[in-house]
Design a protein around this motif. Structure first.
Motif, short mmCIF file in Angstrom:
data_model
loop_
_atom_site.label_atom_id
_atom_site.label_comp_id
_atom_site.label_asym_id
_atom_site.label_seq_id
_atom_site.Cartn_x
_atom_site.Cartn_y
_atom_site.Cartn_z
N ALA A 31 0.83 -1.21 0.00
CA ALA A 31 0.00 0.00 0.00
C ALA A 31 0.87 1.26 0.00
N ALA A 32 1.92 1.26 0.80
CA ALA A 32 2.80 2.43 0.87
C ALA A 32 3.54 2.63 -0.45
N THR A 33 4.02 1.55 -1.04
CA THR A 33 4.72 1.64 -2.32
C THR A 33 3.79 2.19 -3.39
N SER A 34 2.58 1.70 -3.41
CA SER A 34 1.60 2.15 -4.39
C SER A 34 1.25 3.62 -4.17
N ALA A 35 1.02 4.00 -2.93
CA ALA A 35 0.62 5.37 -2.62
C ALA A 35 1.70 6.37 -3.02
N ARG A 36 2.97 5.99 -2.84
CA ARG A 36 4.06 6.90 -3.20
C ARG A 36 4.11 7.16 -4.70
N LEU A 99 0.62 -8.99 -4.38
CA LEU A 99 0.91 -7.67 -3.80
C LEU A 99 1.93 -6.91 -4.64
N THR A 100 2.86 -7.63 -5.25
CA THR A 100 3.82 -6.98 -6.13
C THR A 100 3.12 -6.40 -7.35
N LEU A 101 2.21 -7.17 -7.93
CA LEU A 101 1.44 -6.66 -9.07
C LEU A 101 0.54 -5.49 -8.65
N ASN A 102 -0.02 -5.59 -7.46
CA ASN A 102 -0.88 -4.53 -6.94
C ASN A 102 -0.09 -3.22 -6.85
N ALA A 103 1.06 -3.26 -6.21
CA ALA A 103 1.88 -2.06 -6.06
C ALA A 103 2.48 -1.64 -7.40
N GLY A 104 2.75 -2.60 -8.25
CA GLY A 104 3.37 -2.30 -9.54
C GLY A 104 2.48 -1.51 -10.47
N TRP A 105 1.16 -1.68 -10.35
CA TRP A 105 0.27 -0.94 -11.24
C TRP A 105 0.52 0.56 -11.14
N SER A 106 0.65 1.08 -9.95
CA SER A 106 0.87 2.52 -9.77
C SER A 106 2.15 2.97 -10.44
N ARG A 107 3.17 2.15 -10.35
CA ARG A 107 4.45 2.48 -11.00
C ARG A 107 4.30 2.47 -12.53
N LEU A 119 -2.70 -0.79 -18.02
CA LEU A 119 -3.71 -1.77 -18.38
C LEU A 119 -3.14 -3.19 -18.34
N LEU A 120 -1.95 -3.36 -18.88
CA LEU A 120 -1.31 -4.68 -18.81
C LEU A 120 -1.13 -5.10 -17.36
N GLY A 121 -0.68 -4.18 -16.52
CA GLY A 121 -0.47 -4.49 -15.11
C GLY A 121 -1.75 -4.88 -14.40
#
Length: 168
Positions: A31-36, A99-107, A119-121
């Motif tokens: 969650a923190a990785t994604s939020a950043r 969780l890696t894919l979850n956070a990776g979408w934001s990146r 979209l791929l993510g």
């Protein structure tokens, strides 16, 4: 509190805290990785054409907070109720990938400023959600059911991301 497993055995929840602590820490890190990485107020995102049915910005935090809590709960419960070391290892790996894919979408979406990469993510995250729920259901159907709102929200996010790709 007692848990009656699908195999009919009773198991006490005492001693389950390491599983819940581990999944809670992993979910908090994602969650923190994604939020950043999210920059919903940035010029790039604001310049994108979005569908009329896009939720207001405040809705994302209101939805993700309980979803993340549910992921931590379901993950901890499934890991605790898994009866074999191999099963626990596969569950942990599946959750880690998810969780890696979850956070990776934001990146992908915000970090790369790529609606197509996003979209791929999110499609990969949807596939991972199905796999995670399937694996968790083998161990604990209650935990699997708790993951359904997360999978539904991610499917909605995929539709939103796909609409943004089409419009831009």
């Amino acid at each position: 509190m007692r848990l009656i497993g699908r195999h009919g055995g009773n198991r006490r929840w005492t001693g389950s805290w390491p599983c819940f602590a581990a999944t809670g820490a992993a979910v908090a890190a994602a969650a923190a990785t994604s939020a950043r990485a999210v920059d919903a107020d940035g010029d790039w995102y604001r310049s994108l054409r979005k569908p009329l049915w896009e939720p207001p910005p405040w809705a994302f935090g209101a939805v993700w907070t309980p979803l993340y809590a549910t992921i931590a709960y379901a993950g901890g419960r499934a890991l605790y109720t898994a009866s074999h070391r191999r099963e626990r290892g596969l569950l942990a790996a599946s959750l880690a990938v998810n969780l890696t894919l979850n956070a990776g979408w934001s990146r992908l979406f915000f970090g790369l400023r790529s609606t197509r990469a996003g979209l791929l993510g999110t499609v990969l995250l949807d596939v991972s959600n199905v796999e995670l729920i399937r694996r968790v259901a083998r161990t604990d159907r209650t935990a699997a059911a708790a993951l359904l709102p997360y999978a539904a929200w991610c499917a909605f996010a995929t539709a939103l991301n796909a609409s943004i790709v089409r419009q831009n």
